[in-house]
Write an enzyme that holds these catalytic residues in place. Structure first.
Site, PDB file in Angstrom:
ATOM      1  N   ARG A  21      41.499 -34.577   2.331  1.00 28.65           N
ATOM      2  CA  ARG A  21      40.342 -34.012   1.632  1.00 28.65           C
ATOM      3  C   ARG A  21      39.355 -33.367   2.594  1.00 28.65           C
ATOM      4  O   ARG A  21      39.013 -33.967   3.614  1.00 28.65           O
ATOM      5  CB  ARG A  21      39.620 -35.100   0.841  1.00 28.65           C
ATOM      6  CG  ARG A  21      40.420 -35.628  -0.336  1.00 28.65           C
ATOM      7  CD  ARG A  21      39.592 -36.681  -1.040  1.00 28.65           C
ATOM      8  NE  ARG A  21      40.139 -37.041  -2.328  1.00 28.65           N
ATOM      9  CZ  ARG A  21      40.853 -38.131  -2.554  1.00 28.65           C
ATOM     10  NH1 ARG A  21      41.144 -38.961  -1.575  1.00 28.65           N
ATOM     11  NH2 ARG A  21      41.297 -38.409  -3.774  1.00 28.65           N
ATOM     12  N   SER A 188      39.318 -38.501 -17.574  1.00 24.45           N
ATOM     13  CA  SER A 188      38.691 -37.422 -16.801  1.00 24.45           C
ATOM     14  C   SER A 188      39.651 -36.353 -16.315  1.00 24.45           C
ATOM     15  O   SER A 188      39.253 -35.208 -16.163  1.00 24.45           O
ATOM     16  CB  SER A 188      37.960 -38.012 -15.601  1.00 24.45           C
ATOM     17  OG  SER A 188      38.878 -38.597 -14.718  1.00 24.45           O
ATOM     18  N   HIS A 216      32.800 -40.111 -19.211  1.00 25.08           N
ATOM     19  CA  HIS A 216      32.969 -38.659 -19.394  1.00 25.08           C
ATOM     20  C   HIS A 216      32.612 -38.217 -20.808  1.00 25.08           C
ATOM     21  O   HIS A 216      33.011 -37.139 -21.234  1.00 25.08           O
ATOM     22  CB  HIS A 216      34.398 -38.240 -19.026  1.00 25.08           C
ATOM     23  CG  HIS A 216      34.672 -38.428 -17.579  1.00 25.08           C
ATOM     24  ND1 HIS A 216      34.327 -37.505 -16.614  1.00 25.08           N
ATOM     25  CD2 HIS A 216      35.197 -39.487 -16.905  1.00 25.08           C
ATOM     26  CE1 HIS A 216      34.648 -37.964 -15.423  1.00 25.08           C
ATOM     27  NE2 HIS A 216      35.178 -39.165 -15.565  1.00 25.08           N
ATOM     28  N   LYS A 247      26.728 -38.024 -14.521  1.00 28.47           N
ATOM     29  CA  LYS A 247      27.525 -36.868 -14.947  1.00 28.47           C
ATOM     30  C   LYS A 247      26.708 -36.054 -15.963  1.00 28.47           C
ATOM     31  O   LYS A 247      25.860 -35.275 -15.557  1.00 28.47           O
ATOM     32  CB  LYS A 247      28.883 -37.343 -15.449  1.00 28.47           C
ATOM     33  CG  LYS A 247      29.654 -38.078 -14.323  1.00 28.47           C
ATOM     34  CD  LYS A 247      31.089 -38.337 -14.628  1.00 28.47           C
ATOM     35  CE  LYS A 247      31.745 -39.327 -13.673  1.00 28.47           C
ATOM     36  NZ  LYS A 247      31.967 -38.829 -12.316  1.00 28.47           N
ATOM     37  N   THR A 276      22.412 -56.339  -4.441  1.00 28.23           N
ATOM     38  CA  THR A 276      22.290 -54.959  -3.966  1.00 28.23           C
ATOM     39  C   THR A 276      20.942 -54.372  -4.405  1.00 28.23           C
ATOM     40  O   THR A 276      20.399 -54.758  -5.447  1.00 28.23           O
ATOM     41  CB  THR A 276      23.475 -54.108  -4.492  1.00 28.23           C
ATOM     42  OG1 THR A 276      23.422 -52.819  -3.902  1.00 28.23           O
ATOM     43  CG2 THR A 276      23.479 -53.970  -6.002  1.00 28.23           C
ATOM     44  N   THR A 277      20.428 -53.462  -3.613  1.00 26.23           N
ATOM     45  CA  THR A 277      19.122 -52.853  -3.898  1.00 26.23           C
ATOM     46  C   THR A 277      19.148 -52.093  -5.221  1.00 26.23           C
ATOM     47  O   THR A 277      20.125 -51.405  -5.521  1.00 26.23           O
ATOM     48  CB  THR A 277      18.751 -51.897  -2.741  1.00 26.23           C
ATOM     49  OG1 THR A 277      18.705 -52.665  -1.539  1.00 26.23           O
ATOM     50  CG2 THR A 277      17.404 -51.235  -2.960  1.00 26.23           C
ATOM     51  N   THR A 362      44.354 -39.055  -6.930  1.00 28.65           N
ATOM     52  CA  THR A 362      43.506 -38.911  -8.124  1.00 28.65           C
ATOM     53  C   THR A 362      44.381 -38.676  -9.359  1.00 28.65           C
ATOM     54  O   THR A 362      44.093 -39.175 -10.442  1.00 28.65           O
ATOM     55  CB  THR A 362      42.505 -37.754  -7.919  1.00 28.65           C
ATOM     56  OG1 THR A 362      41.827 -37.960  -6.684  1.00 28.65           O
ATOM     57  CG2 THR A 362      41.475 -37.697  -9.036  1.00 28.65           C
TER      58      THR A 362
HETATM   59  N1  PMP Z   1      34.703 -44.316 -14.851  1.00 31.42           N
HETATM   60  C1  PMP Z   1      35.371 -43.153 -14.873  1.00 31.42           C
HETATM   61  C2  PMP Z   1      36.391 -42.941 -15.944  1.00 31.42           C
HETATM   62  C3  PMP Z   1      35.138 -42.169 -13.900  1.00 31.42           C
HETATM   63  O1  PMP Z   1      35.821 -41.036 -13.906  1.00 31.42           O
HETATM   64  C4  PMP Z   1      34.165 -42.411 -12.898  1.00 31.42           C
HETATM   65  C5  PMP Z   1      33.799 -41.414 -11.819  1.00 31.42           C
HETATM   66  N2  PMP Z   1      34.531 -40.314 -11.661  1.00 31.42           N
HETATM   67  C6  PMP Z   1      33.492 -43.630 -12.919  1.00 31.42           C
HETATM   68  C7  PMP Z   1      33.777 -44.557 -13.901  1.00 31.42           C
HETATM   69  C8  PMP Z   1      32.455 -43.937 -11.895  1.00 31.42           C
HETATM   70  O2  PMP Z   1      31.250 -43.352 -12.249  1.00 31.42           O
HETATM   71  P1  PMP Z   1      30.152 -42.993 -11.122  1.00 31.42           P
HETATM   72  O3  PMP Z   1      30.513 -41.628 -10.617  1.00 31.42           O
HETATM   73  O4  PMP Z   1      28.858 -43.061 -11.821  1.00 31.42           O
HETATM   74  O5  PMP Z   1      30.300 -44.029 -10.050  1.00 31.42           O
END
Ligand code: PMP
Length: 404
Positions: A21, A188, A216, A247, A276-277, A362
């Site tokens: 990448r 996605s 999504h 998104k 976590t913060t 991916t």
């Molecule tokens: N769930 C799905 C189906 C996703 O595609 C993604 C990110 N691409 C996430 C969760 C994670 O979301 P975020 O980008 O807010 O970490």
């Protein structure tokens, strides 16, 4: 031991497969999206972005930006701690109430990303419900898979979007075991939408909890942007709805929404929440304005849909093969990682069109693609230019065309 040599060997293997990448170094200019300034060597100075997940351009929306600026002036840059130790600001609580209302649920709980929300919620539920079995759709996102793995609960994978297979697998489990059916609404990479009513029906018949990732879909579907579960009138019957603020809402962060007891349970036991913060208050303020805006306004959704229709029609007119789905995601199938990268490089260099090649892991090997996400801010001329560029590329590289 020479660790760098080990790292380099594995990185070289990625390069050889065409799966290494490279960042596209871009700067989005306020008010200019989808145009972005490019810092890519030997590339154009300005590009049109065609693969953003800021699906509606809300990251540039004046009200969202104004809310973020005002909250920075009020509260500073950061939260200053975890939610439990000094990091909870009234903007977090207002946002959680806004999200609960969006989904018609009693409560909501924020996380620093959608990834963390899936990981934290599923790992907690799977680990803390004695004897739990998690039934996971075969195409679920990495964040759900990691959460399930970390929970150490028994996992059963069911065939993608196949309620009959889910039913069969649920029937094989002990009736007394707590069962969690984990799935997404819009997937996605293929942009396909799950048969939600059937899945809910099957889960209810077996007394299973439903865990739905609407990452999504939130902001994009349903009269108030509550996702596919709102559009189908099913939100009430889903136990837990998970979403992102990064998104369609254009900011960053993730959440779950469900009953007060469920959210309190995850809040009290999830390490990914506790240790976590907290999100910066300004992020929470901006996200709330973005959600509230998209609850009232259908304009962005309508314009996005028109852009998607125009792109699909253009591709069809030239026989450029793309996956047929009912969502806003337009995957143009290349099915070869090296070719996929090459096409993306030519689009960038010769046309100033930026689309990131989507390769393994991916998507599965052999299904490499260019994934286009038209937004309300892509005008007709830009869409037509993209089609023209793809058509020229198809001719230039003698790529196969779909039979119209
Ligand atoms: N769930 C799905 C189906 C996703 O595609 C993604 C990110 N691409 C996430 C969760 C994670 O979301 P975020 O980008 O807010 O970490």
């Amino acid at each position: 031991m020479n660790f760098d040599a080990i790292f380099d060997a594995q990185l070289q293997a990625l390069r050889d497969e065409g799966n290494y990448r490279v960042f596209a170094e871009l700067e989005r200019r306020c008010g200019a999206f989808p145009a972005a300034r490019s810092y890519i060597a030997d590339g154009p100075d300005e590009v049109t972005v065609w693969c953003s997940n800021d699906y509606l351009g809300m990251g540039q929306h004046p009200q969202v930006i104004a809310a973020m600026k005002a909250a920075i002036d009020d509260c500073g840059a950061g939260a200053g701690g975890t939610r439990n130790i000094s990091g909870t600001n009234h903007h977090h609580l207002l946002l959680e109430a806004e999200i609960a209302d969006l989904h018609g649920k009693e409560a909501a709980l924020l996380f620093t990303s959608g990834y963390v929300s899936n990981w934290a919620a599923l790992s907690t539920l799977g680990a803390r419900l004695p004897g739990a079995v998690i039934l996971s759709d075969a195409m679920n996102h990495a964040s759900m898979i990691e959460g399930i793995r970390h929970s150490r609960a028994r996992k059963v994978i069911w065939r993608h979007n196949d309620p009959e297979d889910l039913d069969r697998r649920l029937s094989e489990l002990p009736p007394e075991a707590p069962k969690i059916v984990a799935f997404e609404s819009v997937y996605s990479m293929d942009g396909d939408i799950c048969p939600m009513a059937e899945i809910v029906e099957v889960a209810e018949a077996h007394g299973a909890m439903t865990y739905l990732d609407e990452v999504h879909a939130v902001g994009l579907y349903g009269p108030r942007g509550g996702g596919i579960s709102e559009r189908e009138g099913l939100a009430r019957r889903i136990t837990l709805i998970e979403g992102t603020l990064g998104k369609a809402y254009g900011v960053v962060g993730g959440y779950i929404s469900g009953s007060a007891a469920l959210c309190d349970f995850v809040r009290s036991f999830a390490s990914g929440f506790i240790f976590t913060t907290a999100l910066p208050p300004a992020v929470a303020a901006a996200a709330r304005v973005s959600i509230a805006h998209l609850k009232r306004s259908g304009l962005e959704r309508a314009r996005q849909r028109a852009a998607v229709r125009r792109l699909r029609a253009g591709l069809d007119a030239h026989g450029i093969p793309h996956l047929d789905n009912d969502s806003h995601i337009v995957p143009v199938m290349i099915k070869d990682p090296v070719k996929c990268r090459m096409l993306a490089d030519i689009l960038m260099r010769d046309w100033g069109i930026y689309v990131q090649p989507i390769n393994y892991p991916t998507v599965p090997k052999g299904t490499e693609r260019l994934r286009f996400t038209p937004s309300p801010l892509h005008g007709p001329a830009e869409i037509d230019r993209l089609v023209e560029a793809l058509n020229a590329l198809w001719r230039q590289c003698a790529l196969s065309r779909a039979v119209a």
